[in-house]
Every structure is written in C-alpha cells, then in structure tokens.
Design an enzyme around this catalytic site. Structure first.
Site, PDB file in Angstrom:
ATOM      1  CD  GLU A 115       0.103  10.094  44.340  1.00 51.82           C
ATOM      2  OE1 GLU A 115      -0.881  10.196  45.088  1.00 51.82           O
ATOM      3  OE2 GLU A 115       0.591  11.072  43.719  1.00 51.82           O
ATOM      4  CD  GLU A 135       1.667  13.107  48.715  1.00 56.48           C
ATOM      5  OE1 GLU A 135       1.870  12.951  47.502  1.00 56.48           O
ATOM      6  OE2 GLU A 135       1.987  12.253  49.572  1.00 56.48           O
TER       7      GLU A 135
END
Length: 260
Positions: A115, A135
């Site tokens: 990210e 995730e």
C-alpha cells in the site's frame, strides 16, 4: 557522496543524492515491517521532500533485499498504529507527497508495504519482486489504500483477483498490468529508480509538480475540468522557469531552474 539528513533514525535512513531524496526502510531483520517509529520517520522525510526546494524527487526502498512485508503485527498488538491521522499509512497513503516519489522494490511488497508502494507515483522492481495484498486470507481488508486504490492502477479484474484471493503476482505480470514501470535485474532496482528520479529532477520543478497534480486530481473533475486544468497550468506557463526553459533551448545550454 551522500549527505545524511537530520530526520534519519536507525529504522529509516534518509539521504540526498543530487536533488533526489532517498528514503530506506531499515528493518531487514523484520522484513522492513512498518511500526509507528517507521511511519513517523517516513512522514517527516516526505515533509522535508516537499518543503525543500533543493529536493526535486524522492525514492522509497527497503534494506536487505525486501521492500516491506507490511504492518508490524507485534507492534500492532502492543497498541501501535503505523498510520497518521488524516494522512494514512506512513503519512503518505492518504496524502501522497506533492513531488514525485518512486518505489524501488526488491523482494516482497506485501499488505501495508504494498500500500505504501501504491502511494508512490512510479515503481522500479527487481525481477524477483513479488506484490500482494494477502489480507483476505486472515479475514482482513486492505484498509491502507489497497482496496481503494488498486483498481486505479491495474485493470479491475486483476485488482479483484489480488484482493479476493490474496495471492501475490510477480514483477513480470505487474509490469504487463501497468503497476510497474521498469523491471531490472535483481539488486538493480535502487540504482534504476535513482536514475529515473534524477531524470525527473533535471526538469522544471513547477512543471513536474503541476503535471502530477493534474494527473491525480483530474479524475474527479466534472464539466469544468478545462477551467480547473487552466488554474494549475497557466501559472506554470507564465513563470520565470518557463521563460528560462525556452531561453536555454534557444541558447543550447542546460536550464537553471529557480522554481518561480
């Protein structure tokens, strides 16, 4: 020769290389996992990048052959948060720097590491680099910008595949999807990223900043997009630097930018 910056801390190293700021995540023992200390140091470095007229572009990388494995879960369990209020992960996922930032990726860029890479404008990667948002494998969501921004960087189908399976992709596939600008031999990502940043730093700083701003902001513009475009572009066209660029071209010499 490099000049060590005042914001350097042991877990984040910051250097200057001829107008380019190099930020290195320096926790190789933890695969450069991001804790609160790292987040604050990166944010401080990026603030310095935007505030210092002598710095024209930035490079973000990781030490020890790994970009970053994401958030430090041990620190998280102790109550640390590697996000800054209103600014996001490492202070850059919600409010990226005004000046161009290039990610130099070797090894893994996963979860939060992926990210913060997405918060960079350009990506140079070693052939062995791997990119992923795992995730969902832990019933989590890529909340640091992965779920929100990935489809803006790669085709929607690939973004969904990465987010829903949690499986990583390699550098070749990332390049073919437009996520990575250049793939180089392993160990060469940093040098290639610094070379690319140097080419950016040689250009007019006002023009570079305005171009980045138009690209990032224009997707949200409506029917007044040309008016908003002019508000950003016209001051650059009327600047001293624009006249210097034309004069230097006519005189067959390198321009001397003043940022005004």
């Amino acid at each position: 020769m490099t000049e060590q910056s005042a914001v350097t801390v042991s877990e984040v190293l910051v250097e200057r290389r001829a107008g380019v700021q190099l930020i290195t995540l320096n926790r190789p023992h933890a695969k450069n996992a991001i804790n609160e200390n790292v987040a604050r140091a990166v944010a401080a470095a990026v603030d310095e990048l935007d505030a210092d007229d002598d710095l024209r572009a930035g490079v973000l990388t990781g030490a020890g052959g790994v970009f970053s494995a994401g958030m430090d879960l041990k620190a998280f369990l102790k109550g640390e948060r590697p996000s800054l209020p209103g600014r996001g992960l490492c202070g850059i996922t919600q409010t990226p720097p005004r000046k161009p930032m290039i990610a130099a990726v070797e090894g893994w860029a996963l979860a939060g590491g992926f990210e913060i890479m997405l918060a960079c404008d350009l990506v140079v990667a070693g052939r062995g680099a791997r990119f992923g948002v795992p995730e969902a494998k832990r019933s989590l969501v890529a909340a640091g910008g992965g779920a929100l921004e990935l489809a803006n960087r790669v085709p929607r189908a690939l973004a969904l595949e990465m987010l829903l399976t949690g499986d990583p992709i390699d550098a070749a596939r990332a390049e073919s999807a437009g996520l990575v600008n250049r793939v180089v031999d392993d160990g060469g990502a940093l040098d290639a990223a610094c070379e690319l940043a140097g080419r950016i730093a040689a250009n007019g700083p006002l023009a570079v900043a305005a171009s980045k701003r138009v690209v990032l902001e224009s997707p949200g513009w409506g029917q007044d997009r040309w008016e908003r475009h002019a508000e950003i572009v016209e001051p650059v066209l009327g600047s001293e630097d624009a006249r210097e660029g034309a004069t230097a071209f006519a005189e067959k010499r390198d321009p001397v930018w003043r940022g005004r």
